[in-house]
Design a protein around this motif. Structure first.
Motif, mmCIF file in Angstrom:
data_model
loop_
_atom_site.group_PDB
_atom_site.id
_atom_site.type_symbol
_atom_site.label_atom_id
_atom_site.label_comp_id
_atom_site.label_asym_id
_atom_site.label_seq_id
_atom_site.Cartn_x
_atom_site.Cartn_y
_atom_site.Cartn_z
ATOM 1 N N THR A 20 0.822 -1.212 0.000
ATOM 2 C CA THR A 20 0.000 0.000 0.000
ATOM 3 C C THR A 20 0.858 1.266 0.000
ATOM 4 N N GLY A 21 1.869 1.304 0.834
ATOM 5 C CA GLY A 21 2.728 2.486 0.924
ATOM 6 C C GLY A 21 3.401 2.820 -0.394
ATOM 7 N N LEU A 22 3.818 1.810 -1.123
ATOM 8 C CA LEU A 22 4.471 2.024 -2.413
ATOM 9 C C LEU A 22 3.484 2.582 -3.432
ATOM 10 N N VAL A 24 0.752 4.342 -2.766
ATOM 11 C CA VAL A 24 0.462 5.722 -2.357
ATOM 12 C C VAL A 24 1.603 6.649 -2.767
ATOM 13 N N ASP A 25 2.831 6.237 -2.494
ATOM 14 C CA ASP A 25 3.992 7.062 -2.850
ATOM 15 C C ASP A 25 4.085 7.295 -4.358
ATOM 16 N N ALA A 26 3.800 6.256 -5.127
ATOM 17 C CA ALA A 26 3.929 6.349 -6.576
ATOM 18 C C ALA A 26 2.933 7.329 -7.193
ATOM 19 N N GLN A 28 1.177 9.883 -5.330
ATOM 20 C CA GLN A 28 0.882 11.063 -4.517
ATOM 21 C C GLN A 28 1.014 12.373 -5.278
ATOM 22 N N ASP A 29 1.929 12.445 -6.228
ATOM 23 C CA ASP A 29 2.096 13.681 -6.996
ATOM 24 C C ASP A 29 1.032 13.865 -8.073
ATOM 25 N N HIS A 36 -8.698 11.970 -4.761
ATOM 26 C CA HIS A 36 -8.371 10.881 -3.844
ATOM 27 C C HIS A 36 -9.443 9.786 -3.841
#
Length: 74
Positions: A20-22, A24-26, A28-29, A36
């Motif tokens: 999930t974190g990856l 979201v990071d990918a 986010q920009d 969202h």
């Protein structure tokens, strides 16, 4: 277009899976506050959330998004 990007991102990951974190990071920009909810809906269309239980010492766990079979081909 966003659905295609999500699918392409997950296809590029081993086994079509990403924590999930990856994910979201990918994105986010590219996903602002107004997009969202749309992003979450599209992610749920393209992938299944798999929750991993923690190990005996309470570590690990977390969740991984796995690309659904119908989206595995380009």
């Amino acid at each position: 277009s966003l659905l295609r990007e999500i699918c392409a991102f997950l296809r590029a990951r081993p086994g079509g899976r990403a924590p999930t974190g990856l994910v979201v990071d990918a994105f986010q920009d590219r996903v602002d506050a107004q997009k969202h909810a749309l992003f979450r809906r599209l992610l749920k269309v393209a992938a299944t959330l798999e929750r991993n239980p923690p190990n005996a010492s309470g570590r690990g766990g977390g969740s991984v998004w796995a690309l659904k079979p119908e989206f595995r081909r380009a």
